[in-house]
Design a protein around this motif. Structure first.
Motif, PDB file in Angstrom:
ATOM      1  N   PHE A  99       0.823  -1.206   0.000  1.00 50.10           N
ATOM      2  CA  PHE A  99       0.000   0.000   0.000  1.00 50.10           C
ATOM      3  C   PHE A  99       0.862   1.263   0.000  1.00 50.10           C
ATOM      4  O   PHE A  99       0.477   2.294  -0.560  1.00 50.10           O
ATOM      5  N   THR A 100       2.045   1.192   0.626  1.00 47.44           N
ATOM      6  CA  THR A 100       2.916   2.367   0.735  1.00 47.44           C
ATOM      7  C   THR A 100       3.754   2.576  -0.513  1.00 47.44           C
ATOM      8  O   THR A 100       3.946   3.713  -0.961  1.00 47.44           O
ATOM      9  N   PHE A 101       4.246   1.496  -1.108  1.00 50.14           N
ATOM     10  CA  PHE A 101       5.220   1.614  -2.195  1.00 50.14           C
ATOM     11  C   PHE A 101       4.588   1.627  -3.588  1.00 50.14           C
ATOM     12  O   PHE A 101       5.235   2.030  -4.545  1.00 50.14           O
ATOM     13  N   LEU A 102       3.359   1.147  -3.710  1.00 48.45           N
ATOM     14  CA  LEU A 102       2.713   1.088  -5.020  1.00 48.45           C
ATOM     15  C   LEU A 102       1.689   2.208  -5.154  1.00 48.45           C
ATOM     16  O   LEU A 102       0.888   2.435  -4.247  1.00 48.45           O
ATOM     17  N   GLU A 103       1.716   2.881  -6.287  1.00 48.57           N
ATOM     18  CA  GLU A 103       0.787   3.991  -6.545  1.00 48.57           C
ATOM     19  C   GLU A 103      -0.259   3.624  -7.597  1.00 48.57           C
ATOM     20  O   GLU A 103      -1.439   3.900  -7.423  1.00 48.57           O
ATOM     21  N   ASP A 104       0.162   3.016  -8.684  1.00 47.25           N
ATOM     22  CA  ASP A 104      -0.762   2.668  -9.760  1.00 47.25           C
ATOM     23  C   ASP A 104      -1.651   1.502  -9.331  1.00 47.25           C
ATOM     24  O   ASP A 104      -1.159   0.489  -8.817  1.00 47.25           O
ATOM     25  N   GLN A 105      -2.936   1.644  -9.571  1.00 46.49           N
ATOM     26  CA  GLN A 105      -3.863   0.588  -9.165  1.00 46.49           C
ATOM     27  C   GLN A 105      -3.726  -0.662 -10.017  1.00 46.49           C
ATOM     28  O   GLN A 105      -4.119  -1.744  -9.591  1.00 46.49           O
ATOM     29  N   ASP A 106      -3.172  -0.526 -11.230  1.00 48.67           N
ATOM     30  CA  ASP A 106      -2.979  -1.722 -12.042  1.00 48.67           C
ATOM     31  C   ASP A 106      -1.843  -2.591 -11.510  1.00 48.67           C
ATOM     32  O   ASP A 106      -1.657  -3.714 -11.967  1.00 48.67           O
ATOM     33  N   LYS A 107      -1.085  -2.098 -10.529  1.00 45.26           N
ATOM     34  CA  LYS A 107      -0.023  -2.873  -9.892  1.00 45.26           C
ATOM     35  C   LYS A 107      -0.410  -3.319  -8.486  1.00 45.26           C
ATOM     36  O   LYS A 107       0.408  -3.896  -7.777  1.00 45.26           O
ATOM     37  N   ALA A 108      -1.646  -3.057  -8.100  1.00 42.06           N
ATOM     38  CA  ALA A 108      -2.100  -3.402  -6.760  1.00 42.06           C
ATOM     39  C   ALA A 108      -2.183  -4.914  -6.581  1.00 42.06           C
ATOM     40  O   ALA A 108      -2.290  -5.683  -7.550  1.00 42.06           O
TER      41      ALA A 108
END
Length: 280
Positions: free
Chosen positions: A218-227
């Motif tokens: 949750f902290t390091f990923l921004e793009d939702q396609d990489k969630a």
């Protein structure tokens, strides 16, 4: 005789109670996943659904969740988990073999540091890891997140595998060397099969660590396609209310790959106990 029988009954009864206490939340989660909303929010608790439905699973599997889909999040989690298992198992096996078989300077210090690292809460390292990944230009990247997961899985894996490697008699490796086997062949044909049960245990731990982790993702990923799948769960929580049906359905689906992974690797645990012996 009666006292021994009574003690056995008490122990068995205690074990059953502990089992029920551990399994009840899982059963309630699965039961809620099949309940319609009217039963979920009913004032009268119902252990089992009276009118089972698959609408929550259909929403999770086929619906659009935020800007992505379940299968996209599933793929990201699967890539992260498998990469963590493979890389951490390889690094841990090599390091555990070196620690168990060789005597070198600061060997004890290295082992103690492995324990110290395990005592540090993951939350305390979020800021420092964020700055490190930003400096390396690995933020918002599955590769950077994999590096973090591997870093947390390796110390525990080394400590566990060290015991398995140390338990393998050195005479087996010496016998293989007498038969003409080199160091690499001895490692792969003698040591590796006998340490396979330890690899299974550490791989399960590494898989669960990467599969269920939320804070770093949750902290390091921004793009939702990489969630990842744990990140997907937050999309069902809202200010006006929580969609408990989809939450429980997604939680149920989240546990299935872990169970499947355990069943797959567990079959190879027994074979590793007898493989790798030398000629008699």
């Amino acid at each position: 005789m009666k006292s021994r029988r009574l003690g056995r009954i008490v122990l068995n009864g205690t074990g059953v109670l502990v089992f029920l206490a551990a399994v009840f939340p899982v059963l309630w989660m699965v039961s809620t996943a099949f309940k319609p909303n009217t039963e979920i929010f009913s004032s009268t608790p119902q252990p089992l659904p009276k009118h089972p439905t698959l609408e929550h699973f259909d929403l999770v599997l086929n619906g659009k969740i935020a800007e992505g889909s379940f299968w996209g999040y599933f793929g990201n989690s699967l890539v992260l988990a498998l990469a963590t298992v493979v890389i951490s198992s390889l690094l841990a096996l090599l390091a555990a073999t070196a620690v168990a078989r060789f005597r070198f300077r600061f060997r004890t210090t290295f082992l103690v540091m492995l324990l110290v690292v395990q005592m540090v809460p993951c939350e305390a390292l979020v800021i420092s890891l964020f700055l490190d990944l930003k400096r390396l230009d690995m933020l918002n990247s599955l590769v950077g997140l994999t590096v973090v997961y591997v870093a947390f899985a390796v110390p525990f894996a080394i400590w566990m595998l060290r015991g398995f490697v140390a338990a393998v008699p050195k005479e087996l490796e010496e016998a293989a060397a007498i038969d003409g086997a080199g160091a690499m062949r001895t490692f792969f044909t003698v040591l590796l099969p006998l340490v396979a049960p330890g690899l299974v245990a550490t791989s399960i731990f590494s898989f669960i660590t990467a599969w269920n982790e939320f804070i770093f993702a949750f902290t390091f990923l921004e793009d939702q396609d990489k969630a990842t799948l744990p990140m997907m769960m937050q999309f069902f929580f809202g200010r006006s209310g929580n969609a408990w049906g989809p939450i429980m359905a997604a939680s149920t689906l989240l546990t299935l790959p872990v169970i499947a992974f355990f069943l797959i690797v567990q079959r190879r645990m027994v074979s590793g106990l007898t493989a790798g012996a030398v000629k008699g």
